[in-house]
Design an enzyme around this catalytic site. Sequence first.
Site, PDB file in Angstrom:
ATOM      1  N   SER A  62     -94.297 -52.581  72.987  1.00  0.00           N
ATOM      2  CA  SER A  62     -94.027 -53.976  72.643  1.00  0.00           C
ATOM      3  C   SER A  62     -92.893 -54.088  71.636  1.00  0.00           C
ATOM      4  CB  SER A  62     -95.271 -54.635  72.033  1.00  0.00           C
ATOM      5  OG  SER A  62     -95.007 -55.981  71.708  1.00  0.00           O
ATOM      6  N   GLY A  67     -93.405 -48.281  66.075  1.00  0.00           N
ATOM      7  CA  GLY A  67     -92.696 -47.228  66.795  1.00  0.00           C
ATOM      8  C   GLY A  67     -91.619 -47.766  67.713  1.00  0.00           C
ATOM      9  N   CYS A  68     -91.861 -48.930  68.301  1.00  0.00           N
ATOM     10  CA  CYS A  68     -90.890 -49.522  69.225  1.00  0.00           C
ATOM     11  C   CYS A  68     -89.654 -50.013  68.476  1.00  0.00           C
ATOM     12  CB  CYS A  68     -91.537 -50.656  70.005  1.00  0.00           C
ATOM     13  SG  CYS A  68     -92.947 -50.092  70.976  1.00  0.00           S
ATOM     14  N   ASN A  69     -89.860 -50.509  67.259  1.00  0.00           N
ATOM     15  CA  ASN A  69     -88.727 -50.914  66.427  1.00  0.00           C
ATOM     16  C   ASN A  69     -87.839 -49.713  66.120  1.00  0.00           C
ATOM     17  OD1 ASN A  69     -89.876 -53.458  66.392  1.00  0.00           O
ATOM     18  ND2 ASN A  69     -90.635 -53.308  64.304  1.00  0.00           N
ATOM     19  N   ALA A  72     -86.003 -48.522  69.432  1.00  0.00           N
ATOM     20  CA  ALA A  72     -84.900 -49.407  69.811  1.00  0.00           C
ATOM     21  C   ALA A  72     -83.715 -49.220  68.869  1.00  0.00           C
ATOM     22  CB  ALA A  72     -85.359 -50.862  69.806  1.00  0.00           C
TER      23      ALA A  72
END
Length: 197
Positions: A62, A67-69, A72
Site C-alpha cells: 500500500s 516499507g512501501c514508502n 518507492a
Amino acid sequence: MKHWMVAALLSSLVAAPAWAALKEGDAAPDFKLQASQDGKAFTYSLKDQLKKGPVVVYFYPSAYTGGCNVQAHTFAVNVDKFAAAGASIVGVSLDSIARLNKFSADPDYCAGKIPVASDPQGAVSKAFDLAVTDRPGRKDTRGDDIDHAFVERTTFVVTPDGKVAATIGGVAPLVNVDQALEAVKDIATKRAIGSGS
C-alpha cells in the site's frame, strides 16, 4: 492430544496462502492498468513498455505505509541507474488511482520519477501468482484509513520477450531494490556480451 496436533496442522495448511510467485523463465502476464506518474493518470501497458527494454514490475502492499514508502523512494532515487541498464520501473498495488495520484507526485516517495499502477481488484497481482489479503482497520502513515486489500511485496524483472528473468520476494524493501538493480545490470551485461560489444 494427537487429534489436537492434527487439527492444528490442518488449520495451518488451510490458513496458508496457496500462492507461489511466478519464477524465472515463466511468462509474465500482460496487463494494462490505470497508473499515475507525477500526479497525472494514464493507461500503463506492460506490452508497450517491454518494447523499450526490460521492466521492473514491483508489487507492494500500500502507498503511504512504512516499507512501501522506503521502497518507492529508493526506486525513485535510483531510477537513473535502472535507465542506464536499459530498464524501466512500474509499481503495482491495490490502491485507488486517487491515492496513487498523490503518492506518485509526493517528493518524499515516487517524486514524479516512477509510475505506480492501480490494480483495485487484485486481478493482475493474482495473475502473477501473488497473495492478496484483506487487512481491515489499517491506517497509513498519514493517519488515513486504508480501504483496500494488500498484495505481497514481490518484484519481477521482465525481459522484452515477456519472460520473468528474476523474482525477488521475502526481503526488506531496500534489499528488494538492490536485487532488482543487480538483475537488470546482469541482463544488460548479457545483452552486451551477446551483441559482441
